[in-house]
Design a protein around this motif. Sequence first.
Motif, PDB file in Angstrom:
ATOM      1  N   HIS A  96       0.818  -1.222   0.000  1.00  0.00           N
ATOM      2  CA  HIS A  96       0.000   0.000   0.000  1.00  0.00           C
ATOM      3  C   HIS A  96       0.850   1.270   0.000  1.00  0.00           C
ATOM      4  O   HIS A  96       0.307   2.369  -0.041  1.00  0.00           O
ATOM      5  CB  HIS A  96      -0.870   0.053   1.263  1.00  0.00           C
ATOM      6  N   GLU A  97       2.163   1.138   0.101  1.00  0.00           N
ATOM      7  CA  GLU A  97       3.013   2.309   0.357  1.00  0.00           C
ATOM      8  C   GLU A  97       2.866   3.412  -0.685  1.00  0.00           C
ATOM      9  O   GLU A  97       2.770   4.594  -0.342  1.00  0.00           O
ATOM     10  CB  GLU A  97       4.492   1.898   0.437  1.00  0.00           C
ATOM     11  N   ALA A  98       2.858   3.023  -1.976  1.00  0.00           N
ATOM     12  CA  ALA A  98       2.817   4.043  -3.031  1.00  0.00           C
ATOM     13  C   ALA A  98       1.487   4.786  -3.002  1.00  0.00           C
ATOM     14  O   ALA A  98       1.442   6.011  -3.178  1.00  0.00           O
ATOM     15  CB  ALA A  98       3.022   3.392  -4.399  1.00  0.00           C
ATOM     16  N   ALA A  99       0.405   4.047  -2.780  1.00  0.00           N
ATOM     17  CA  ALA A  99      -0.931   4.662  -2.780  1.00  0.00           C
ATOM     18  C   ALA A  99      -1.056   5.662  -1.634  1.00  0.00           C
ATOM     19  O   ALA A  99      -1.549   6.782  -1.808  1.00  0.00           O
ATOM     20  CB  ALA A  99      -1.997   3.581  -2.689  1.00  0.00           C
ATOM     21  N   ILE A 100      -0.571   5.261  -0.461  1.00  0.00           N
ATOM     22  CA  ILE A 100      -0.728   6.127   0.716  1.00  0.00           C
ATOM     23  C   ILE A 100       0.213   7.335   0.629  1.00  0.00           C
ATOM     24  O   ILE A 100      -0.217   8.491   0.726  1.00  0.00           O
ATOM     25  CB  ILE A 100      -0.456   5.332   2.015  1.00  0.00           C
ATOM     26  N   VAL A 101       1.487   7.047   0.430  1.00  0.00           N
ATOM     27  CA  VAL A 101       2.483   8.130   0.450  1.00  0.00           C
ATOM     28  C   VAL A 101       2.279   9.071  -0.744  1.00  0.00           C
ATOM     29  O   VAL A 101       2.351  10.302  -0.598  1.00  0.00           O
ATOM     30  CB  VAL A 101       3.922   7.558   0.493  1.00  0.00           C
ATOM     31  N   GLY A 102       1.978   8.507  -1.917  1.00  0.00           N
ATOM     32  CA  GLY A 102       1.729   9.345  -3.102  1.00  0.00           C
ATOM     33  C   GLY A 102       0.572  10.301  -2.848  1.00  0.00           C
ATOM     34  O   GLY A 102       0.631  11.487  -3.206  1.00  0.00           O
ATOM     35  N   ALA A 103      -0.481   9.810  -2.205  1.00  0.00           N
ATOM     36  CA  ALA A 103      -1.661  10.642  -1.921  1.00  0.00           C
ATOM     37  C   ALA A 103      -1.318  11.752  -0.928  1.00  0.00           C
ATOM     38  O   ALA A 103      -1.634  12.927  -1.140  1.00  0.00           O
ATOM     39  CB  ALA A 103      -2.791   9.776  -1.369  1.00  0.00           C
ATOM     40  N   VAL A 104      -0.646  11.371   0.135  1.00  0.00           N
ATOM     41  CA  VAL A 104      -0.380  12.322   1.217  1.00  0.00           C
ATOM     42  C   VAL A 104       0.559  13.441   0.751  1.00  0.00           C
ATOM     43  O   VAL A 104       0.432  14.586   1.178  1.00  0.00           O
ATOM     44  CB  VAL A 104       0.175  11.550   2.442  1.00  0.00           C
ATOM     45  N   HIS A 105       1.464  13.106  -0.163  1.00  0.00           N
ATOM     46  CA  HIS A 105       2.389  14.138  -0.659  1.00  0.00           C
ATOM     47  C   HIS A 105       1.701  15.156  -1.563  1.00  0.00           C
ATOM     48  O   HIS A 105       2.278  16.200  -1.857  1.00  0.00           O
ATOM     49  CB  HIS A 105       3.606  13.501  -1.326  1.00  0.00           C
ATOM     50  N   ALA A 106       0.479  14.877  -1.973  1.00  0.00           N
ATOM     51  CA  ALA A 106      -0.270  15.859  -2.777  1.00  0.00           C
ATOM     52  C   ALA A 106      -1.089  16.792  -1.883  1.00  0.00           C
ATOM     53  O   ALA A 106      -1.785  17.671  -2.377  1.00  0.00           O
ATOM     54  CB  ALA A 106      -1.175  15.134  -3.765  1.00  0.00           C
ATOM     55  N   LEU A 107      -1.000  16.585  -0.564  1.00  0.00           N
ATOM     56  CA  LEU A 107      -1.793  17.397   0.366  1.00  0.00           C
ATOM     57  C   LEU A 107      -0.931  18.470   1.028  1.00  0.00           C
ATOM     58  O   LEU A 107       0.296  18.366   1.061  1.00  0.00           O
ATOM     59  CB  LEU A 107      -2.403  16.501   1.455  1.00  0.00           C
ATOM     60  N   GLU A 108      -1.599  19.471   1.581  1.00  0.00           N
ATOM     61  CA  GLU A 108      -0.924  20.507   2.367  1.00  0.00           C
ATOM     62  C   GLU A 108      -1.200  20.185   3.832  1.00  0.00           C
ATOM     63  O   GLU A 108      -2.361  20.238   4.272  1.00  0.00           O
ATOM     64  CB  GLU A 108      -1.523  21.889   2.050  1.00  0.00           C
ATOM     65  N   THR A 109      -0.112  19.874   4.578  1.00  0.00           N
ATOM     66  CA  THR A 109      -0.339  19.429   5.959  1.00  0.00           C
ATOM     67  C   THR A 109      -0.977  20.507   6.839  1.00  0.00           C
ATOM     68  O   THR A 109      -1.642  20.202   7.809  1.00  0.00           O
ATOM     69  CB  THR A 109       0.980  18.969   6.611  1.00  0.00           C
ATOM     70  N   GLU A 110      -0.753  21.775   6.492  1.00  0.00           N
ATOM     71  CA  GLU A 110      -1.288  22.842   7.356  1.00  0.00           C
ATOM     72  C   GLU A 110      -2.788  23.027   7.216  1.00  0.00           C
ATOM     73  O   GLU A 110      -3.456  23.476   8.143  1.00  0.00           O
ATOM     74  CB  GLU A 110      -0.579  24.162   7.058  1.00  0.00           C
ATOM     75  N   SER A 111      -3.335  22.675   6.049  1.00  0.00           N
ATOM     76  CA  SER A 111      -4.766  22.935   5.848  1.00  0.00           C
ATOM     77  C   SER A 111      -5.597  21.676   5.625  1.00  0.00           C
ATOM     78  O   SER A 111      -6.812  21.694   5.816  1.00  0.00           O
ATOM     79  CB  SER A 111      -4.955  23.867   4.645  1.00  0.00           C
ATOM     80  N   ASP A 112      -4.969  20.580   5.208  1.00  0.00           N
ATOM     81  CA  ASP A 112      -5.742  19.407   4.782  1.00  0.00           C
ATOM     82  C   ASP A 112      -5.767  18.300   5.836  1.00  0.00           C
ATOM     83  O   ASP A 112      -4.722  17.942   6.387  1.00  0.00           O
ATOM     84  CB  ASP A 112      -5.136  18.822   3.492  1.00  0.00           C
ATOM     85  N   TRP A 113      -6.934  17.744   6.042  1.00  0.00           N
ATOM     86  CA  TRP A 113      -7.097  16.647   6.993  1.00  0.00           C
ATOM     87  C   TRP A 113      -6.940  15.292   6.316  1.00  0.00           C
ATOM     88  O   TRP A 113      -7.339  15.117   5.171  1.00  0.00           O
ATOM     89  CB  TRP A 113      -8.498  16.699   7.605  1.00  0.00           C
ATOM     90  N   VAL A 114      -6.389  14.327   7.083  1.00  0.00           N
ATOM     91  CA  VAL A 114      -6.343  12.935   6.638  1.00  0.00           C
ATOM     92  C   VAL A 114      -7.108  12.092   7.651  1.00  0.00           C
ATOM     93  O   VAL A 114      -6.857  12.186   8.857  1.00  0.00           O
ATOM     94  CB  VAL A 114      -4.889  12.410   6.548  1.00  0.00           C
TER      95      VAL A 114
END
Length: 334
Positions: A44-62
Amino acid sequence: MPKPNEKQLQMILEDMVVARTQAGRLWNLQRQGQVGTIAPIDGHEAAIVGAVHALETESDWVLPQYREPLGLRKYGPEVLDTFMLYNLGHPAGGHIPEPVKVAPSQISLGASIPHAVGLAWGMSLKDESGVVLVFFGDGASSEGDFYEAGNLAGVLKAPVIFLCINNQWAISTPTHLQTAADSFASKAEAFGIPGLTVDGNDPASVYEAVSEARNRATSGKGPTLIEATVYRLGAHTTADDPTRYVPSEDLSDAQKKDPVHTLIHEMKERNLWSDAKQSEVETAALERIDEAFEKAKNTPLSANSLMDHCFTSDTERQSRQRSFLMHSIGESNE
Ligand SMILES: Cc1ncc(C[n+]2csc(CCOP(=O)(O)OP(=O)(O)O)c2C)c(N)n1
Ligand SMILES: [Mg+2]
């Protein structure tokens, strides 16, 4: 669609290698009886990490399901620290302190999908700029929660990204027994939102799809459903024996497409990765997981915290239960 640049791909690969390495350590610690049940991230690593790197940690929730925490390193060390507390049974262990925008792991399948829509809707009512990304599995997509939340999100144009990781299994249930639909992404049609299937073994594809979905959401165009197809390379959890139901030919085909090995190979060809870098990252990953484990192990387990994160203040009944509990185990209420 926006593509990750070389620097971002290096950071993505680093996080993928960290996740794989730490998952291996946790598996061993579980087998030694030192930590609780683990759901391996392998595949699952590519799916999870690839997705999270497209987010802005300051504004986006996971909002994770339960297989994601080791892949959320971009959100900071608190994620791993609280995950270890949670694994060791600390009642408040899943509660990640502000300002980290990562919700606790969700074991109850599908339950976080309506939470994601509510959170996203609330953010748009408050004119906040971020998005909410919720991870769930092919199995979780059969829950009523998914359909209710997807429908409401479509109507509200909530800034939410539904990321279904289709790893071909829900414990021992294969996808052809999970749904008669052509794909999990096709379910978006009923919600009136875009749905697409991406290769979840390729972090750049996932990154691009999530970036595009994020652009849609932040420009008021509403939600997207993304299905990332992967193959679960490990057991469902440490309590499972997949050799009883996973066809060995399917597994060996999937191993040839192992997302971590594939990206390492590609990045080495492009001179963006090396064996030295690999061992440096692995060593740091092991030190870090051992540090998080030791920290959690040395945190006293407090029954008093059992109800701390249920409500802002205890209900009358909870106060009675809290006093009873404290009295019975001789723990102070302070
Ligand atoms: C509401 C609910 N029903 C059943 C379960 C038991 N259960 C735990 S994990 C799981 C399979 C989930 O599969 P999927 O959503 O595809 O995620 P994966 O484990 O494959 O990552 C099931 C049925 C549960 N946790 N919650
Ligand atoms: Mg699954």
